[in-house]
Design an enzyme around this catalytic site. Structure first.
Site, PDB file in Angstrom:
ATOM      1  N   LYS A   1      18.631 -16.459  36.229  1.00 44.62           N
ATOM      2  CA  LYS A   1      18.144 -15.515  35.344  1.00 44.62           C
ATOM      3  C   LYS A   1      18.756 -14.237  36.079  1.00 44.62           C
ATOM      4  O   LYS A   1      18.862 -14.104  37.243  1.00 44.62           O
ATOM      5  CB  LYS A   1      16.581 -15.505  35.801  1.00 44.62           C
ATOM      6  CG  LYS A   1      15.781 -14.777  34.416  1.00 44.62           C
ATOM      7  CD  LYS A   1      15.684 -15.853  33.364  1.00 44.62           C
ATOM      8  CE  LYS A   1      15.198 -15.540  31.948  1.00 44.62           C
ATOM      9  NZ  LYS A   1      14.842 -16.396  31.104  1.00 44.62           N
TER      10      LYS A   1
ATOM     11  N   GLY B   1       7.925 -10.661  19.073  1.00 40.39           N
ATOM     12  CA  GLY B   1       9.435 -10.805  18.931  1.00 40.39           C
ATOM     13  C   GLY B   1      10.089 -12.208  18.695  1.00 40.39           C
ATOM     14  O   GLY B   1       9.586 -12.845  17.645  1.00 40.39           O
ATOM     15  N   ASN B   2      11.303 -12.516  19.195  1.00 36.58           N
ATOM     16  CA  ASN B   2      12.026 -13.627  18.677  1.00 36.58           C
ATOM     17  C   ASN B   2      11.354 -14.883  18.706  1.00 36.58           C
ATOM     18  O   ASN B   2      11.003 -15.622  17.706  1.00 36.58           O
ATOM     19  CB  ASN B   2      13.511 -13.644  19.539  1.00 36.58           C
ATOM     20  CG  ASN B   2      14.288 -14.859  19.319  1.00 36.58           C
ATOM     21  OD1 ASN B   2      14.028 -16.177  19.997  1.00 36.58           O
ATOM     22  ND2 ASN B   2      15.021 -14.817  18.365  1.00 36.58           N
TER      23      ASN B   2
ATOM     24  N   GLY C   1       2.426 -11.655  20.717  1.00 41.66           N
ATOM     25  CA  GLY C   1       3.944 -11.208  20.735  1.00 41.66           C
ATOM     26  C   GLY C   1       4.202 -11.190  19.272  1.00 41.66           C
ATOM     27  O   GLY C   1       3.779 -12.218  18.591  1.00 41.66           O
TER      28      GLY C   1
HETATM   29  P1  NAD Z   1      10.993 -10.365  22.575  1.00 37.95           P
HETATM   30  O1  NAD Z   1      11.262  -9.032  23.354  1.00 37.95           O
HETATM   31  O2  NAD Z   1      11.970 -10.428  21.443  1.00 37.95           O
HETATM   32  O3  NAD Z   1       9.622 -10.090  21.884  1.00 37.95           O
HETATM   33  C1  NAD Z   1       8.340  -9.913  22.988  1.00 37.95           C
HETATM   34  C2  NAD Z   1       7.132  -9.491  21.989  1.00 37.95           C
HETATM   35  O4  NAD Z   1       6.209  -9.651  22.961  1.00 37.95           O
HETATM   36  C3  NAD Z   1       7.209  -8.332  21.376  1.00 37.95           C
HETATM   37  O5  NAD Z   1       6.867  -8.340  20.000  1.00 37.95           O
HETATM   38  C4  NAD Z   1       6.490  -7.293  22.237  1.00 37.95           C
HETATM   39  O6  NAD Z   1       5.818  -6.243  21.498  1.00 37.95           O
HETATM   40  C5  NAD Z   1       5.516  -8.375  22.646  1.00 37.95           C
HETATM   41  N1  NAD Z   1       4.620  -7.552  23.831  1.00 37.95           N
HETATM   42  C6  NAD Z   1       5.367  -7.296  25.218  1.00 37.95           C
HETATM   43  N2  NAD Z   1       4.328  -6.937  25.865  1.00 37.95           N
HETATM   44  C7  NAD Z   1       3.214  -7.300  25.126  1.00 37.95           C
HETATM   45  C8  NAD Z   1       1.784  -7.035  25.552  1.00 37.95           C
HETATM   46  N3  NAD Z   1       1.262  -6.769  26.728  1.00 37.95           N
HETATM   47  N4  NAD Z   1       0.954  -7.599  24.848  1.00 37.95           N
HETATM   48  C9  NAD Z   1       1.175  -8.235  23.573  1.00 37.95           C
HETATM   49  N5  NAD Z   1       2.504  -8.216  23.155  1.00 37.95           N
HETATM   50  C10 NAD Z   1       3.377  -7.917  23.919  1.00 37.95           C
HETATM   51  O7  NAD Z   1      10.730 -11.484  23.605  1.00 37.95           O
HETATM   52  P2  NAD Z   1      11.125 -12.820  23.225  1.00 37.95           P
HETATM   53  O8  NAD Z   1      12.597 -13.181  23.252  1.00 37.95           O
HETATM   54  O9  NAD Z   1      10.066 -13.393  22.037  1.00 37.95           O
HETATM   55  O10 NAD Z   1      10.550 -13.642  24.518  1.00 37.95           O
HETATM   56  C11 NAD Z   1       8.993 -13.785  24.680  1.00 37.95           C
HETATM   57  C12 NAD Z   1       8.552 -14.649  25.972  1.00 37.95           C
HETATM   58  O11 NAD Z   1       9.227 -15.960  25.397  1.00 37.95           O
HETATM   59  C13 NAD Z   1       9.169 -14.261  27.181  1.00 37.95           C
HETATM   60  O12 NAD Z   1       8.351 -14.642  28.263  1.00 37.95           O
HETATM   61  C14 NAD Z   1      10.413 -15.006  27.308  1.00 37.95           C
HETATM   62  O13 NAD Z   1      10.940 -14.976  28.664  1.00 37.95           O
HETATM   63  C15 NAD Z   1      10.341 -16.191  26.982  1.00 37.95           C
HETATM   64  N6  NAD Z   1      11.349 -17.016  26.453  1.00 37.95           N
HETATM   65  C16 NAD Z   1      12.271 -16.620  25.439  1.00 37.95           C
HETATM   66  C17 NAD Z   1      13.094 -17.047  24.749  1.00 37.95           C
HETATM   67  C18 NAD Z   1      14.057 -16.796  23.866  1.00 37.95           C
HETATM   68  O14 NAD Z   1      15.073 -17.630  23.464  1.00 37.95           O
HETATM   69  N7  NAD Z   1      14.116 -15.495  23.094  1.00 37.95           N
HETATM   70  C19 NAD Z   1      13.226 -18.571  25.527  1.00 37.95           C
HETATM   71  C20 NAD Z   1      12.693 -19.096  26.284  1.00 37.95           C
HETATM   72  C21 NAD Z   1      11.298 -18.270  26.832  1.00 37.95           C
END
Ligand code: NAD
Length: 428
Positions: A106, A220-221, A218
């Site tokens: 990471k 996000g993605n 959340g």
């Molecule tokens: P992202 O940056 O696309 O989205 C994060 C989301 O969480 C956003 O909507 C943000 O506004 C919200 N957020 C942040 N802090 C917050 C809070 N305190 N309360 C409520 N909402 C909050 O991130 P992502 O890629 O969707 O990743 C989210 C999680 O999933 C992380 O833990 C990441 O490590 C994990 N993850 C992501 C992937 C991937 O492929 N994107 C793969 C495995 C794990």
């Protein structure tokens, strides 16, 4: 006031508990409790106004016995070395549980990407590679996007690496844009995987997913695609999602009892996952406080934002209607919350199984880069579904066979595979 959670202590605590159950030898515990390698560095870049600014960067390679380290790079203002260590450790277990020939890594940079122009972001991405290029590569360590980083940023990083080594090397990084060495399906892969694991859990529990409601943290993605597939693949209803509001510096829950439309919500969400409150209100979506998503009377809860949100204090907010807790985010539940789940009827799908879709698709991307031959979307989705269904099955069987909590079962499957890889290589 809740005590802040140190994610690396959490990762070590989870490992220690299972190491004890497995009676793992001390030398094996020593190797696996800590990352094999860490890189800490400064990234000086020129800002648009001509000044220089230095950003703190990290890369942690936890274990690479099974293959090159694999894991995203986060750009986040509150990034810490312990967060990166924890995430690298969980990547080792995630690759192992998904049974792909990769290890755990990471990376991170302490920065708020929203405060940078596109040109500054590009210089920061190239700067990260300038510090790390000697220690990454398709056979060494393959980064990917994560919180705060995008496919475009991966494209810039791949370009910088290729220039430095003098060869086009798309396999150095995954999550690249389509047409720039990316794989079809990567954007939606993690959310898709979350829903595959929910589908499998529902089968085991005898639940009809079409009658199930879900609430997510959340947008996000991960959460956007998990919501979309929860409705499109399973026929379920999503009643709430939440997000962080950068302007107000707090988070809100957006809800609608008869179901939200994720495609509409995506159209009013910015690239950082912040939903436009005004446009949501205009569409008769209710805006509630930050924890409201956790207090909904739903069947499925999907924390898919950040780590350490379901704690000793907040776990009591969860309603008795909840049957499945699917950890879309990494490390959303603390060990104290786990103690509560162990004695409850909630079926927890542990993070490194639940959100493994992204890394499995990244592995497929690397394979396609190596072959220089790219698969159609249905081929990617089909292979992804099989890998995740098999991973779910191994964890479920282990939990049943050993009468242990699902997270411990996932650790048992993963530790066994990593220990075998280390033995085969003569490390232990
Ligand atoms: P992202 O940056 O696309 O989205 C994060 C989301 O969480 C956003 O909507 C943000 O506004 C919200 N957020 C942040 N802090 C917050 C809070 N305190 N309360 C409520 N909402 C909050 O991130 P992502 O890629 O969707 O990743 C989210 C999680 O999933 C992380 O833990 C990441 O490590 C994990 N993850 C992501 C992937 C991937 O492929 N994107 C793969 C495995 C794990």
């Amino acid at each position: 006031m809740a005590t802040p959670v140190n994610p690396f202590k959490m990762a070590q605590h989870q490992f220690d508990e299972v190491a004890e159950q497995l009676q793992l030898a001390d030398n094996i515990r020593q190797v696996l409790r800590w990352p094999l390698r860490e890189f800490h560095f400064q990234i000086p870049i020129q800002m648009d106004d001509g000044t220089m600014q230095c950003f703190r960067g990290y890369r942690v390679q936890h274990n690479d016995a099974s293959g090159p380290s694999k894991g995203g790079i986060r750009f986040h203002p509150a990034e810490t070395i312990d967060t990166v260590r924890a995430l690298a450790t969980w990547m080792t277990w995630k690759c192992a549980v998904a049974d792909i020939p990769l290890g755990g890594g990471k990376g991170g940079v302490i920065v708020d990407p929203a405060g940078l122009s596109d040109a500054e972001k590009q210089r920061l991405c190239r700067g990260w590679i300038d510090q790390m290029w000697r220690n990454i590569g398709p056979r060494l360590d393959v980064p990917a996007p994560d919180v705060g980083t995008t496919a475009q940023m991966m494209g810039w990083m791949m370009d910088e690496y290729s220039k430095l080594i003098g060869q086009f090397t798309p396999g150095v990084i995954t999550g690249k844009p389509l047409g720039g060495g990316g794989s079809k399906g990567r954007t939606e892969a993690t959310g898709f995987g979350v829903v595959v694991t929910i589908r499998e859990a529902a089968k085991r529990l005898g639940l009809d997913p079409a009658k199930c409601t879900a609430s997510l943290q959340g947008f996000g993605n991960v959460s956007q695609y998990a919501s979309k597939f929860f409705i499109e693949m399973l026929g379920g209803t999503v009643v709430a999602v939440s997000c962080w509001d950068r302007q107000d510096k707090t988070s809100y829950t957006f809800s609608k009892d008869d179901g939200l439309d994720p495609t509409f919500l995506m159209s009013i969400t910015d690239q950082y996952g912040t939903i436009d409150k005004g446009k949501a209100r205009d569409a008769a979506i209710k805006i509630e406080d930050s924890n409201a998503w956790m207090e909904k009377d739903v069947d499925v809860l999907i924390p898919a934002a950040i780590e350490g949100v379901v704690t000793k204090e907040t776990v009591s907010l969860i309603k008795p209607t909840v049957k499945i807790l699917a950890e879309g985010a990494n490390g959303p539940c603390t060990p104290e919350a786990d103690e509560v789940f162990k004695n409850s009827d909630i079926y927890v799908i542990p993070d490194f199984l639940c959100n493994a879709g992204g890394v499995v698709c990244s592995y497929f991307e690397g394979v396609q880069n190596d072959m220089n031959y790219y698969w159609e979307l249905d081929e990617v989705i089909d292979k992804l579904d099989k890998k995740l269904t098999n991973a779910f099955q191994s964890v479920h069987e282990m939990a049943e066979m050993s009468s242990v909590y699902n997270r411990n079962a996932a650790y048992m499957v993963a530790i066994d595979r990593v220990v075998r890889a280390m033995q085969l290589r003569g490390w232990i």
